[in-house]
Design an enzyme around this catalytic site. Structure first.
Site, mmCIF file in Angstrom:
data_model
loop_
_atom_site.group_PDB
_atom_site.id
_atom_site.type_symbol
_atom_site.label_atom_id
_atom_site.label_comp_id
_atom_site.label_asym_id
_atom_site.label_seq_id
_atom_site.Cartn_x
_atom_site.Cartn_y
_atom_site.Cartn_z
ATOM 1 N N LYS A 47 2.588 -52.703 45.542
ATOM 2 C CA LYS A 47 1.444 -53.496 45.138
ATOM 3 C C LYS A 47 0.546 -52.721 44.181
ATOM 4 O O LYS A 47 -0.263 -53.290 43.454
ATOM 5 C CB LYS A 47 0.595 -53.862 46.375
ATOM 6 C CG LYS A 47 1.332 -54.528 47.494
ATOM 7 C CD LYS A 47 0.392 -54.620 48.715
ATOM 8 C CE LYS A 47 1.188 -54.888 49.959
ATOM 9 N NZ LYS A 47 0.384 -54.761 51.172
ATOM 10 N N GLY A 48 0.658 -51.411 44.224
ATOM 11 C CA GLY A 48 -0.319 -50.559 43.552
ATOM 12 C C GLY A 48 -0.447 -50.777 42.058
ATOM 13 O O GLY A 48 -1.489 -50.496 41.477
ATOM 14 N N ASP A 107 4.104 -39.553 42.611
ATOM 15 C CA ASP A 107 3.704 -38.530 43.569
ATOM 16 C C ASP A 107 4.875 -37.552 43.717
ATOM 17 O O ASP A 107 5.006 -36.608 42.942
ATOM 18 C CB ASP A 107 3.355 -39.238 44.884
ATOM 19 C CG ASP A 107 2.453 -38.425 45.779
ATOM 20 O OD1 ASP A 107 2.629 -37.199 45.810
ATOM 21 O OD2 ASP A 107 1.577 -38.983 46.447
ATOM 22 N N PHE A 156 -5.726 -36.587 47.606
ATOM 23 C CA PHE A 156 -5.609 -37.982 48.068
ATOM 24 C C PHE A 156 -6.527 -38.843 47.203
ATOM 25 O O PHE A 156 -7.747 -38.785 47.334
ATOM 26 C CB PHE A 156 -6.021 -38.056 49.534
ATOM 27 C CG PHE A 156 -5.473 -39.260 50.234
ATOM 28 C CD1 PHE A 156 -5.385 -40.504 49.602
ATOM 29 C CD2 PHE A 156 -5.017 -39.169 51.544
ATOM 30 C CE1 PHE A 156 -4.873 -41.614 50.236
ATOM 31 C CE2 PHE A 156 -4.506 -40.282 52.202
ATOM 32 C CZ PHE A 156 -4.434 -41.499 51.546
HETATM 33 C C1 PRP Z 1 3.150 -45.718 45.514
HETATM 34 C C2 PRP Z 1 3.307 -45.884 44.011
HETATM 35 C C3 PRP Z 1 4.688 -45.441 43.723
HETATM 36 C C4 PRP Z 1 5.006 -44.508 44.850
HETATM 37 C C5 PRP Z 1 4.973 -43.124 44.316
HETATM 38 O O1 PRP Z 1 3.532 -46.861 46.160
HETATM 39 O O2 PRP Z 1 3.083 -47.206 43.612
HETATM 40 O O3 PRP Z 1 5.582 -46.530 43.691
HETATM 41 O O4 PRP Z 1 4.005 -44.632 45.851
HETATM 42 O O5 PRP Z 1 5.291 -42.193 45.307
HETATM 43 P P1 PRP Z 1 6.499 -41.198 45.163
HETATM 44 O O6 PRP Z 1 6.482 -40.639 43.765
HETATM 45 O O7 PRP Z 1 6.197 -40.143 46.199
HETATM 46 O O8 PRP Z 1 7.775 -41.907 45.467
HETATM 47 P P2 PRP Z 1 3.343 -47.070 47.739
HETATM 48 O O9 PRP Z 1 4.626 -46.726 48.441
HETATM 49 O O10 PRP Z 1 2.118 -46.352 48.197
HETATM 50 O O11 PRP Z 1 3.168 -48.639 47.871
HETATM 51 P P3 PRP Z 1 2.012 -49.572 47.280
HETATM 52 O O12 PRP Z 1 2.182 -49.573 45.767
HETATM 53 O O13 PRP Z 1 2.283 -50.894 47.873
HETATM 54 O O14 PRP Z 1 0.691 -48.983 47.698
#
Ligand code: PRP
Length: 183
Positions: A47-48, A107, A156
């Site tokens: 969703k982000g 991340d 964070f």
């Molecule tokens: C976040 C972001 C990336 C992922 C990055 O999504 O949108 O897709 O984390 O993390 P990584 O590099 O460690 O794989 P999240 O899983 O938090 O879901 P969201 O977008 O629904 O908040």
């Protein structure tokens, strides 16, 4: 909501709404130039990426098709395993098309490594990545990213689509969350 609406939940504001919009306009100009004359499909990772998709797409000066994927990372808590499950797949057939994955943060890099290779297996003309934020110190997989908004410290961060327990996504700025909120 603005950072003034979240009290002392933030240690600091990393990027204001204006700074984010300025950077997205620069990224959009680069994307416009790189894909001039080409048919581009941008893929937001739910969703982000909702905020980045909305603002980046509107900063482009060319037509663009928008599609969405939702993925879930297997793993415990905040620890990503790199194994990803598709919750919502693309509506579009991407064979022979230029695809740009749009996300708000890289991340560890595990999600986009998996997603890029998944989309690449569908025979697109190209697959590239645009991300607003990247945490170089947190990366566990090298990800070939074509467009990066800002490299940030391994802290964070919330706001502008980024959540903690589904909150703060609608914060206009991006800020560092105070430890008392999550500890
Ligand atoms: C976040 C972001 C990336 C992922 C990055 O999504 O949108 O897709 O984390 O993390 P990584 O590099 O460690 O794989 P999240 O899983 O938090 O879901 P969201 O977008 O629904 O908040």
């Amino acid at each position: 909501m603005d950072s003034a609406h979240v009290g002392d939940d933030l240690v600091k504001v990393l990027y204001t709404e204006d700074q984010i919009q300025d950077r997205l306009r620069e990224m959009a100009a680069q994307i416009d130039a790189d894909y001039a004359g080409k048919d581009l499909l941008i893929v937001g990772v739910l969703k982000g990426a909702v905020m980045v998709m909305a603002d980046l797409a509107r900063s482009l000066t060319s037509h663009v098709e928008m599609d969405w994927m939702a993925v879930s990372s297997y793993g415990s808590g905040t620890q990503s395993s790199g194994v990803v499950r598709i919750l919502k797949d693309l509506d579009a057939d991407i064979s022979d098309r230029h695809v740009l994955i749009v996300d708000e943060i890289i991340d560890t890099g595990l999600t986009l490594t998996w997603l890029t290779s998944n989309l690449a297996s569908r025979n697109p003309a190209s697959v590239e990545i645009a991300t607003l934020l990247r945490k170089p110190e947190a990366q566990r997989m090298p990800v070939d990213v074509k467009y990066v908004g800002f490299d940030i410290p391994n802290e964070f961060v919330v706001g502008y689509g980024l959540d903690f327990k589904e909150r703060y996504r609608n914060l206009r700025d991006i800020g560092t969350l105070a430890p008392h909120v999550y500890s």
